[in-house]
Design a protein around this motif. Sequence first.
Motif, PDB file in Angstrom:
ATOM      1  N   ARG A  45       1.154  -1.054  -0.313  1.00 31.97           N
ATOM      2  CA  ARG A  45      -0.155   0.071   0.032  1.00 31.97           C
ATOM      3  C   ARG A  45       0.652   1.178  -0.119  1.00 31.97           C
ATOM      4  O   ARG A  45       1.594   1.505   0.390  1.00 31.97           O
ATOM      5  CB  ARG A  45      -0.962   0.036   1.284  1.00 31.97           C
ATOM      6  CG  ARG A  45      -1.760   1.357   1.621  1.00 31.97           C
ATOM      7  CD  ARG A  45      -2.530   0.894   2.698  1.00 31.97           C
ATOM      8  NE  ARG A  45      -3.479  -0.251   2.942  1.00 31.97           N
ATOM      9  CZ  ARG A  45      -4.385   0.287   3.176  1.00 31.97           C
ATOM     10  NH1 ARG A  45      -3.833   0.090   4.517  1.00 31.97           N
ATOM     11  NH2 ARG A  45      -4.974  -1.590   3.559  1.00 31.97           N
ATOM     12  N   ILE A  46       0.670   1.961  -1.128  1.00 35.32           N
ATOM     13  CA  ILE A  46       0.770   3.408  -0.555  1.00 35.32           C
ATOM     14  C   ILE A  46       0.341   4.517  -0.269  1.00 35.32           C
ATOM     15  O   ILE A  46      -0.833   4.727  -1.896  1.00 35.32           O
ATOM     16  CB  ILE A  46       2.449   3.738  -2.398  1.00 35.32           C
ATOM     17  CG1 ILE A  46       2.350   2.383  -2.638  1.00 35.32           C
ATOM     18  CG2 ILE A  46       2.061   5.083  -2.156  1.00 35.32           C
ATOM     19  CD1 ILE A  46       2.798   2.719  -3.841  1.00 35.32           C
ATOM     20  N   THR A  47       0.274   5.160   0.672  1.00 36.13           N
ATOM     21  CA  THR A  47      -0.671   6.367   0.952  1.00 36.13           C
ATOM     22  C   THR A  47      -0.048   7.722   1.144  1.00 36.13           C
ATOM     23  O   THR A  47       0.839   8.246   1.564  1.00 36.13           O
ATOM     24  CB  THR A  47      -1.265   5.702   2.277  1.00 36.13           C
ATOM     25  OG1 THR A  47      -2.296   4.264   2.018  1.00 36.13           O
ATOM     26  CG2 THR A  47      -2.403   6.798   2.761  1.00 36.13           C
ATOM     27  N   ILE A  56       4.055   4.071   3.487  1.00 38.14           N
ATOM     28  CA  ILE A  56       4.316   2.518   1.684  1.00 38.14           C
ATOM     29  C   ILE A  56       4.274   1.540   3.641  1.00 38.14           C
ATOM     30  O   ILE A  56       4.435   1.398   4.211  1.00 38.14           O
ATOM     31  CB  ILE A  56       5.657   2.235   2.117  1.00 38.14           C
ATOM     32  CG1 ILE A  56       6.296   4.145   1.255  1.00 38.14           C
ATOM     33  CG2 ILE A  56       5.855   1.229   1.326  1.00 38.14           C
ATOM     34  CD1 ILE A  56       5.655   4.186  -0.118  1.00 38.14           C
ATOM     35  N   LYS A  75      11.351  11.177  -4.706  1.00 36.19           N
ATOM     36  CA  LYS A  75      10.728  10.783  -6.518  1.00 36.19           C
ATOM     37  C   LYS A  75      10.736   9.341  -6.872  1.00 36.19           C
ATOM     38  O   LYS A  75       9.919   9.288  -7.630  1.00 36.19           O
ATOM     39  CB  LYS A  75      10.765  12.735  -7.082  1.00 36.19           C
ATOM     40  CG  LYS A  75       9.900  13.532  -6.545  1.00 36.19           C
ATOM     41  CD  LYS A  75       9.730  14.623  -7.642  1.00 36.19           C
ATOM     42  CE  LYS A  75       9.127  15.450  -6.834  1.00 36.19           C
ATOM     43  NZ  LYS A  75       9.040  17.159  -7.677  1.00 36.19           N
ATOM     44  N   LEU A  78       9.659   6.976  -5.387  1.00 35.46           N
ATOM     45  CA  LEU A  78       8.380   6.494  -4.971  1.00 35.46           C
ATOM     46  C   LEU A  78       7.923   6.068  -6.164  1.00 35.46           C
ATOM     47  O   LEU A  78       6.972   5.297  -6.129  1.00 35.46           O
ATOM     48  CB  LEU A  78       7.671   8.202  -4.848  1.00 35.46           C
ATOM     49  CG  LEU A  78       5.781   7.705  -4.702  1.00 35.46           C
ATOM     50  CD1 LEU A  78       5.982   6.576  -3.715  1.00 35.46           C
ATOM     51  CD2 LEU A  78       5.627   9.374  -4.354  1.00 35.46           C
ATOM     52  N   LYS A  79       8.818   6.584  -7.194  1.00 34.88           N
ATOM     53  CA  LYS A  79       8.733   5.606  -8.327  1.00 34.88           C
ATOM     54  C   LYS A  79       8.964   4.227  -8.788  1.00 34.88           C
ATOM     55  O   LYS A  79       8.447   3.540  -9.481  1.00 34.88           O
ATOM     56  CB  LYS A  79       9.775   6.221  -9.448  1.00 34.88           C
ATOM     57  CG  LYS A  79       9.022   8.068 -10.147  1.00 34.88           C
ATOM     58  CD  LYS A  79       9.664   8.919 -11.027  1.00 34.88           C
ATOM     59  CE  LYS A  79       9.339   9.632 -11.955  1.00 34.88           C
ATOM     60  NZ  LYS A  79      10.129  10.116 -12.861  1.00 34.88           N
ATOM     61  N   ILE A  81       8.853   2.053  -5.952  1.00 33.63           N
ATOM     62  CA  ILE A  81       7.768   1.975  -4.940  1.00 33.63           C
ATOM     63  C   ILE A  81       6.964   1.139  -6.123  1.00 33.63           C
ATOM     64  O   ILE A  81       6.184   0.219  -5.624  1.00 33.63           O
ATOM     65  CB  ILE A  81       7.687   2.642  -3.923  1.00 33.63           C
ATOM     66  CG1 ILE A  81       8.557   2.470  -2.822  1.00 33.63           C
ATOM     67  CG2 ILE A  81       6.738   1.760  -2.821  1.00 33.63           C
ATOM     68  CD1 ILE A  81       8.962   3.164  -1.898  1.00 33.63           C
ATOM     69  N   THR A  82       6.720   1.845  -6.850  1.00 36.16           N
ATOM     70  CA  THR A  82       5.541   1.885  -8.139  1.00 36.16           C
ATOM     71  C   THR A  82       5.901   0.823  -9.026  1.00 36.16           C
ATOM     72  O   THR A  82       4.074   0.541  -8.821  1.00 36.16           O
ATOM     73  CB  THR A  82       4.796   3.779  -7.927  1.00 36.16           C
ATOM     74  OG1 THR A  82       4.239   4.645  -6.967  1.00 36.16           O
ATOM     75  CG2 THR A  82       3.536   3.410  -8.656  1.00 36.16           C
ATOM     76  N   LYS A  83       6.349   1.225  -8.757  1.00 38.53           N
ATOM     77  CA  LYS A  83       6.726  -0.211  -9.823  1.00 38.53           C
ATOM     78  C   LYS A  83       6.773  -1.035  -9.712  1.00 38.53           C
ATOM     79  O   LYS A  83       6.037  -2.178 -10.620  1.00 38.53           O
ATOM     80  CB  LYS A  83       8.269   0.109 -10.738  1.00 38.53           C
ATOM     81  CG  LYS A  83       8.422  -0.423 -12.058  1.00 38.53           C
ATOM     82  CD  LYS A  83       9.668  -0.087 -12.720  1.00 38.53           C
ATOM     83  CE  LYS A  83      10.013  -0.973 -13.369  1.00 38.53           C
ATOM     84  NZ  LYS A  83       9.229  -2.211 -13.308  1.00 38.53           N
ATOM     85  N   HIS A  85       5.241  -2.384  -6.780  1.00 44.23           N
ATOM     86  CA  HIS A  85       3.904  -2.874  -6.468  1.00 44.23           C
ATOM     87  C   HIS A  85       3.104  -3.176  -7.717  1.00 44.23           C
ATOM     88  O   HIS A  85       2.355  -3.663  -7.818  1.00 44.23           O
ATOM     89  CB  HIS A  85       2.985  -1.616  -5.669  1.00 44.23           C
ATOM     90  CG  HIS A  85       1.974  -1.690  -4.935  1.00 44.23           C
ATOM     91  ND1 HIS A  85       1.181  -2.290  -4.268  1.00 44.23           N
ATOM     92  CD2 HIS A  85       0.769  -1.272  -5.492  1.00 44.23           C
ATOM     93  CE1 HIS A  85       0.011  -2.407  -4.496  1.00 44.23           C
ATOM     94  NE2 HIS A  85      -0.113  -1.583  -5.352  1.00 44.23           N
ATOM     95  N   ARG A  86       2.868  -2.021  -8.685  1.00 45.83           N
ATOM     96  CA  ARG A  86       2.339  -2.596 -10.296  1.00 45.83           C
ATOM     97  C   ARG A  86       2.564  -4.039 -10.533  1.00 45.83           C
ATOM     98  O   ARG A  86       1.831  -4.590 -10.800  1.00 45.83           O
ATOM     99  CB  ARG A  86       2.815  -1.340 -11.261  1.00 45.83           C
ATOM    100  CG  ARG A  86       1.394  -1.683 -12.326  1.00 45.83           C
ATOM    101  CD  ARG A  86       1.767  -0.529 -13.523  1.00 45.83           C
ATOM    102  NE  ARG A  86       3.877  -0.611 -13.942  1.00 45.83           N
ATOM    103  CZ  ARG A  86       4.254   0.230 -13.547  1.00 45.83           C
ATOM    104  NH1 ARG A  86       3.703   1.195 -12.718  1.00 45.83           N
ATOM    105  NH2 ARG A  86       5.240   0.487 -14.069  1.00 45.83           N
TER     106      ARG A  86
END
Length: 129
Positions: A45-47, A56, A75, A78-79, A81-83, A85-86
């Motif tokens: 989860r990213i909030t 996170i 930044k 975060l990119k 972590i988002t990648k 997660h995806r």
Amino acid sequence: MKKKELYFGILIISMCSIACSRRTASSTVGKKKDDDNRNVFYPTRITAVSDSIVGIAFFQTAVPYFLNMKEPKSKKNLKIITKAHRDRAMVYVKVDQTIPYGKIIGIELASAYYTEAFRRSLHTGPIKP
């Protein structure tokens, strides 16, 4: 006959003591930075907590981790972590050791070995090679 048994016993004991006292160099050869899997996690989860703080959550721990978005590398982190997660991939998390909670100072994608091991650990059926 007793002398042979005595010598054989001494030989076995000395071989065991030599073998147990040797240090192998192979334990450190080829180690990567993410071989220490204490900080290899799967982001769940990213909030956005506030304008400058992103929380996170990771699958393997209940410790709350966060990114301070005012820091220069945040930044990019975060990119990553988002990648992860995806793509359902593992990340290597570097935390600030000077504070008692999980302030993230660096993120890198972990090796495919950790991602595959994690995915296999969640598999409930028989694992195919």
